[in-house]
Design a protein around this motif. Structure first.
Motif, short mmCIF file in Angstrom:
data_model
loop_
_atom_site.label_atom_id
_atom_site.label_comp_id
_atom_site.label_asym_id
_atom_site.label_seq_id
_atom_site.Cartn_x
_atom_site.Cartn_y
_atom_site.Cartn_z
N GLN A 19 -20.03 -25.45 2.37
CA GLN A 19 -19.66 -24.60 3.50
C GLN A 19 -19.71 -23.16 3.06
O GLN A 19 -19.20 -22.80 2.00
CB GLN A 19 -18.26 -24.95 4.00
N LEU A 21 -18.64 -19.32 3.04
CA LEU A 21 -17.37 -18.63 3.20
C LEU A 21 -17.60 -17.13 3.26
O LEU A 21 -18.73 -16.67 3.35
CB LEU A 21 -16.45 -18.98 2.02
N ILE A 35 -14.93 -23.68 -5.10
CA ILE A 35 -15.07 -22.47 -4.29
C ILE A 35 -15.51 -21.34 -5.20
O ILE A 35 -14.81 -21.01 -6.17
CB ILE A 35 -13.74 -22.09 -3.60
N GLY A 76 -12.17 -27.21 4.70
CA GLY A 76 -12.94 -26.01 4.96
C GLY A 76 -12.07 -24.83 5.36
O GLY A 76 -12.32 -23.69 4.92
N ALA A 79 -10.38 -23.40 2.30
CA ALA A 79 -11.32 -22.59 1.52
C ALA A 79 -11.59 -21.25 2.19
O ALA A 79 -11.67 -20.20 1.53
CB ALA A 79 -12.63 -23.35 1.33
N LEU A 80 -11.71 -21.27 3.51
CA LEU A 80 -11.97 -20.04 4.25
C LEU A 80 -10.79 -19.07 4.15
O LEU A 80 -10.98 -17.87 3.97
CB LEU A 80 -12.26 -20.38 5.71
N SER A 83 -10.85 -17.47 0.69
CA SER A 83 -11.85 -16.40 0.55
C SER A 83 -11.44 -15.15 1.32
O SER A 83 -11.64 -14.04 0.85
CB SER A 83 -13.22 -16.89 1.02
N VAL A 193 -22.69 -14.55 5.98
CA VAL A 193 -22.26 -15.94 5.91
C VAL A 193 -23.47 -16.86 6.06
O VAL A 193 -23.60 -17.86 5.33
CB VAL A 193 -21.22 -16.25 7.01
#
Length: 329
Positions: A19, A21, A35, A76, A79-80, A83, A193
């Protein structure tokens, strides 16, 4: 090397996915997720996290898809948030996030109620809110618009021509999805992104073709990948037309909307099984099925620069395991 043949028929199809980020990306392997974030000073930091534990539904067809989708959304979002938090810490003022800022009364109340679990609560709330938004925009709104257009403008009788209703509803759903991707791709931050999304796909292609993970090797591969989430979403839209057609069309629009909400896990589960099958097959039929999803990826992926590819390499290396069979699709 015949690049096109290697891309169409990789030597090793992997279950590793990822994914994009904010200024980085996440790769998800068989044992952990990694990540990788590019700091403003150029340094790449990597954080490894365990993948969600398999549930009792992990081997149950259809159910595993719906449950797995929710778990991946939670992973997800975490992780987002990580970041985004890091980027805030490195803003132009040089001040750490939270410095000289007092928590509001709402923050204090939430911390008092949920304690250390506050962040998890906020993440699950964000996932649920995101699901409601997606269902509203891509499921309920198309149903309402199709009902309005066909019954009011074309004076079709309610309950008749069920397949036509659902095909028209599906057309509206795809059109809204296309508009969403088009306008999102115009945003400057989203463009970066999309580039990280492209670097994720190119890196996975390189790994599947058995080449060393270097910038030069990765650059020659395409940004589109058949097992991308964009392709999955397109499959959801097509499957929904068939599933909703089987349930008929009711006079009460609220009943139609409720049926769509109830059947959404089934639609997601079946779409997941189709994606799993398509990921293992190289047949021409599967190629046709994958074609629309690959086309839509032109809006969700872009060619990355070398620094973004370096970030993808670091994320990928940190999810690989010695036994390549463990990450086999």
């Amino acid at each position: 090397m015949n690049q096109n043949n290697n891309i169409c028929k990789p030597k090793h199809k992997t279950s590793i996915g990822g994914q994009a980020l904010i200024e980085g990306l996440m790769m998800i392997g068989p044992e952990n997720a990694a990540i990788a974030i590019r700091k403003p000073d150029g340094e790449i930091i990597v954080e490894k996290r365990p993948t969600p534990k398999k549930s009792v539904f992990s081997k149950v067809p259809i159910a595993r898809g719906a449950v797995g989708l929710f778990k991946q959304m939670v992973l997800g979002f975490k992780a987002l948030m990580y970041s985004a938090e890091f980027v805030d810490l490195e803003d132009d003022t040089g001040e750490e996030d939270g410095e000289n800022q007092k928590p509001s009364k709402i923050d204090k109340f939430l911390e008092k109620v949920f304690g250390d679990k506050l962040q998890d609560v906020l993440i699950y709330f964000s996932v649920i809110l995101s699901l409601f938004f997606s269902v509203g925009l891509f499921m309920l709104l198309p149903n309402f618009l199709s009902e309005l257009v066909l019954t009011k403008l074309f004076e079709f009788e309610k309950g008749s021509k069920v397949l036509l209703y659902n095909i028209f509803e599906g057309f509206i759903r795809v059109f809204l999805f296309f508009l969403y991707l088009y306008f999102a791709s115009k945003l400057k931050d989203i463009k970066r992104v999309w580039q990280y999304h492209g670097s994720e796909h190119k890196t996975i292609h390189c790994y599947e073709n058995g080449e060393e993970l270097t910038v030069e090797n990765i650059k020659k591969y395409p940004t589109a990948h058949p097992r991308c989430g964009t392709s999955f979403l397109f499959t959801v839209m097509i499957v929904s037309i068939l599933i909703f057609s089987a349930t008929g069309r009711h006079d009460n629009i609220l009943i139609n909307l409720l049926i769509r909400i109830i059947l959404l896990p089934l639609v997601a589960g079946i779409s997941s099984e189709i994606t799993r099958f398509a990921g293992r097959s190289d047949s021409k039929i599967v190629g046709i099925i994958n074609a629309p999803g690959l086309l839509f990826q032109k809006f969700t992926t872009s060619e990355p620069d070398e620094e973004q590819i370096e970030v993808a390499i670091e994320a990928m290396k940190n999810v690989l395991v010695e036994d390549r069979e463990a990450d086999k699709w």
